[in-house]
Write a protein that holds these residues in place. Structure first.
Motif, mmCIF file in Angstrom:
data_model
loop_
_atom_site.group_PDB
_atom_site.id
_atom_site.type_symbol
_atom_site.label_atom_id
_atom_site.label_comp_id
_atom_site.label_asym_id
_atom_site.label_seq_id
_atom_site.Cartn_x
_atom_site.Cartn_y
_atom_site.Cartn_z
ATOM 1 N N GLY A 186 0.791 -1.228 0.000
ATOM 2 C CA GLY A 186 0.000 0.000 0.000
ATOM 3 C C GLY A 186 0.820 1.272 0.000
ATOM 4 N N LYS A 240 -2.734 -1.410 2.430
ATOM 5 C CA LYS A 240 -3.554 -1.835 1.300
ATOM 6 C C LYS A 240 -4.956 -1.240 1.396
ATOM 7 C CE LYS A 240 -1.193 -6.230 0.325
ATOM 8 N NZ LYS A 240 -1.360 -7.670 0.077
ATOM 9 N N GLN A 241 -5.460 -1.133 2.615
ATOM 10 C CA GLN A 241 -6.791 -0.565 2.805
ATOM 11 C C GLN A 241 -6.855 0.884 2.316
ATOM 12 O OE1 GLN A 241 -8.254 -0.637 6.848
ATOM 13 N NE2 GLN A 241 -9.647 1.072 6.479
ATOM 14 N N LEU A 301 -6.411 1.067 -1.473
ATOM 15 C CA LEU A 301 -7.605 0.572 -2.154
ATOM 16 C C LEU A 301 -8.752 1.564 -2.046
ATOM 17 C CD1 LEU A 301 -9.093 -1.672 -3.662
ATOM 18 C CD2 LEU A 301 -9.544 -2.765 -1.444
ATOM 19 N N ARG A 328 -17.453 1.081 -1.511
ATOM 20 C CA ARG A 328 -16.857 -0.095 -0.866
ATOM 21 C C ARG A 328 -17.789 -1.297 -0.894
ATOM 22 N NH1 ARG A 328 -16.369 1.523 5.458
ATOM 23 N NH2 ARG A 328 -15.707 -0.646 5.605
ATOM 24 N N ALA A 367 -12.377 -8.060 -1.634
ATOM 25 C CA ALA A 367 -10.941 -8.119 -1.390
ATOM 26 C C ALA A 367 -10.571 -9.499 -0.875
ATOM 27 C CB ALA A 367 -10.520 -7.055 -0.384
ATOM 28 N N ASP A 424 -3.181 -7.933 4.630
ATOM 29 C CA ASP A 424 -4.441 -7.938 3.882
ATOM 30 C C ASP A 424 -5.646 -7.655 4.780
ATOM 31 O OD1 ASP A 424 -3.160 -8.838 1.452
ATOM 32 O OD2 ASP A 424 -3.077 -10.846 2.332
ATOM 33 N N MET A 429 -7.830 -4.287 4.247
ATOM 34 C CA MET A 429 -8.653 -4.189 3.038
ATOM 35 C C MET A 429 -9.770 -5.227 3.050
ATOM 36 S SD MET A 429 -6.505 -5.658 -0.243
ATOM 37 C CE MET A 429 -6.074 -7.394 -0.431
ATOM 38 N N TRP A 452 -12.411 -3.738 5.205
ATOM 39 C CA TRP A 452 -13.001 -2.541 4.583
ATOM 40 C C TRP A 452 -13.951 -2.891 3.448
ATOM 41 C CZ3 TRP A 452 -12.597 -0.614 -0.434
ATOM 42 C CH2 TRP A 452 -13.064 0.702 -0.629
ATOM 43 N N ALA A 453 -13.632 -3.901 2.670
ATOM 44 C CA ALA A 453 -14.395 -4.217 1.462
ATOM 45 C C ALA A 453 -15.806 -4.691 1.788
ATOM 46 C CB ALA A 453 -13.662 -5.285 0.654
#
Length: 278
Positions: A67, A190-191, A194, A205, A210, A217, A220, A223-224
């Protein structure tokens, strides 16, 4: 409806022997054909990710260095990058030199090593650029510092702590069992990468899936709209996920390493995998 899929590379999309299972490739290409954007989100750098990107036939940006950097997938041009404080980075290099700790320091488009060997594999690993007196030549803020080794990681953490003003040390232990530290800006996740990319694409979102397996990981996946953990994922990643892939034979895929395909068939294509055979 899923409009964008974010996929980790190592031990998620890619099997332990570093090949992409055919079923994963098939599912990704069908998702792209249906109008879904597919984005790689990896701890790898540009060179390490590009060959998989090309194999998948993507045209989207790539999220690199856990990220820290988002680049144009075709050209490598930087789209988003978060930098470490220069004074802090110089302090880390000075301490590493004193303690004989090998570092990778990511400066611009280059990777600098403070010694003539690489932290990943000692003298058996070819380095990209050895910079003598690196601390004196470090006048541009880097976006990542990488450390590997139990002793090395312990010393860095004892000296600088796990986080501070403008930095965070992310500790990982992968399949080889050797601790690694990625020293990054706090927004180098990554969050965050993304979320910024989805904002640019105007993708909410709720329309993001993800997939991943390791602690970098986790953000994300949480979050997804749909967060998917591999069956072999870290327990904390599984707890953050909406869906954990089942380890065993009752699967939509034949290849045990093709869990990405199973998730895409189930959540994105929403039809049995057998309908896409051939």
């Amino acid at each position: 409806m899923i409009s964008l899929i974010a996929i980790d590379l190592d031990d998620t999309l890619i099997a332990p022997d570093l090949h992409i299972p055919d079923e994963n490739l098939t599912a990704i290409r069908l998702a792209i054909k249906s109008g879904v954007k597919v984005v790689i989100a990896t701890a790898r750098g540009w060179a390490g990710a590009k060959r998989f990107y090309d194999r998948m036939g993507l045209s989207t940006p790539i999220i690199l260095s856990s990220g820290a950097s988002t680049v144009d997938g075709q050209t490598g041009a930087v789209i988003r990058r978060s930098y470490l404080p220069l004074s802090f980075a110089r302090d880390v290099v000075t301490f590493a030199d004193e303690q004989q700790i090998a570092l990778r320091v990511y400066v611009g488009s280059e990777v600098w090593n403070n010694f003539d060997y690489d932290p990943s594999n000692g003298k058996n690993k070819t380095i990209e650029i050895h910079v003598e007196n690196l601390v004196q030549k470090l006048v541009e803020a880097p976006f990542q510092i990488f450390v590997k080794g139990e002793r090395e990681a312990k010393l860095i953490l004892e000296r600088f702590g796990s986080e501070g003003d403008g930095y965070r040390c992310r500790h990982h232990v992968y399949a080889d069992g050797i601790p690694e530290l990625n020293i990054l800006h706090p927004r180098s996740t990554k969050q965050d990468a993304l979320a910024d990319l989805c904002a640019a694409f105007d993708v909410p979102r709720e329309q993001v899936m993800a997939l991943g397996d390791s602690k970098n990981d986790l953000g994300m996946i949480a979050w997804a709209g749909i967060g998917v953990a591999m069956s072999w994922a870290d327990d904390a990643v599984k707890e953050a996920a909406d869906w954990v892939l089942a380890d065993g034979t009752a699967r939509l895929t034949q290849d045990p390493d093709a869990e990405v395909a199973e998730a895409i068939f189930h959540h994105v294509l929403q039809q049995p995998k057998t309908e896409f055979a051939g």
